[in-house]
Motif scaffolding. Structure first.
Motif, PDB file in Angstrom:
ATOM      1  N   LYS A  47    -116.641  36.354  51.434  1.00 21.56           N
ATOM      2  CA  LYS A  47    -116.435  36.527  49.999  1.00 21.56           C
ATOM      3  C   LYS A  47    -117.181  36.387  48.672  1.00 21.56           C
ATOM      4  O   LYS A  47    -117.546  35.280  48.509  1.00 21.56           O
ATOM      5  CB  LYS A  47    -115.082  36.226  50.024  1.00 21.56           C
ATOM      6  CG  LYS A  47    -114.191  37.451  51.024  1.00 21.56           C
ATOM      7  CD  LYS A  47    -112.701  37.189  50.747  1.00 21.56           C
ATOM      8  CE  LYS A  47    -111.602  37.538  51.278  1.00 21.56           C
ATOM      9  NZ  LYS A  47    -110.550  37.236  50.753  1.00 21.56           N
ATOM     10  N   ASP A  50    -113.788  38.295  45.737  1.00 21.31           N
ATOM     11  CA  ASP A  50    -113.183  39.299  46.402  1.00 21.31           C
ATOM     12  C   ASP A  50    -113.511  39.716  47.371  1.00 21.31           C
ATOM     13  O   ASP A  50    -112.500  40.953  47.806  1.00 21.31           O
ATOM     14  CB  ASP A  50    -112.203  39.068  45.170  1.00 21.31           C
ATOM     15  CG  ASP A  50    -111.439  37.637  44.662  1.00 21.31           C
ATOM     16  OD1 ASP A  50    -111.139  37.368  45.562  1.00 21.31           O
ATOM     17  OD2 ASP A  50    -110.969  38.201  43.472  1.00 21.31           O
ATOM     18  N   THR A  51    -114.558  40.023  47.622  1.00 17.78           N
ATOM     19  CA  THR A  51    -114.942  41.359  48.231  1.00 17.78           C
ATOM     20  C   THR A  51    -115.813  40.517  49.013  1.00 17.78           C
ATOM     21  O   THR A  51    -116.480  40.250  49.094  1.00 17.78           O
ATOM     22  CB  THR A  51    -116.045  42.495  47.415  1.00 17.78           C
ATOM     23  OG1 THR A  51    -115.892  43.002  46.386  1.00 17.78           O
ATOM     24  CG2 THR A  51    -116.825  43.373  48.295  1.00 17.78           C
TER      25      THR A  51
END
Length: 95
Positions: A47, A50-51
């Motif tokens: 990530k 947070d992606t």
């Protein structure tokens, strides 16, 4: 600062893969924060801020380090991140 979270499978001994990626990113992008965390069996999930950009659970491959770096640099510029390329899988055949 860009944050890279890597969830790896400790049972599969993927910690060394995480450390290799961590060292590579620190050499190329010293201000990036790269965290290796023990996770689910078979996992090597990456990530960036947070992606999710890579999932070994879905692709059965490890991420290409240059592709991860490219996304870290994109995130650092405020650009959207994309799914990273995968390392080529060596196919061995016995003759």
């Amino acid at each position: 600062m860009v944050k890279v979270d890597v969830e790896y499978c400790p049972k599969c001994n993927f910690e060394w893969q995480c450390k290799m990626l961590q060292n590579f990113l620190h050499q190329q992008q010293p201000d990036a924060e790269v965290v290796c965390s023990k996770g689910r069996q078979g996992s090597f999930e990456v990530k960036i801020d947070d992606t999710l950009v890579h999932s070994k659970l879905q692709s059965f491959a490890f991420p290409d380090h240059d592709s991860v770096l490219e996304n870290v640099r994109r995130a650092d510029k405020g650009q959207p991140v994309e799914k990273v390329k995968e390392q080529p899988i060596d196919n061995c055949a016995l003759m």
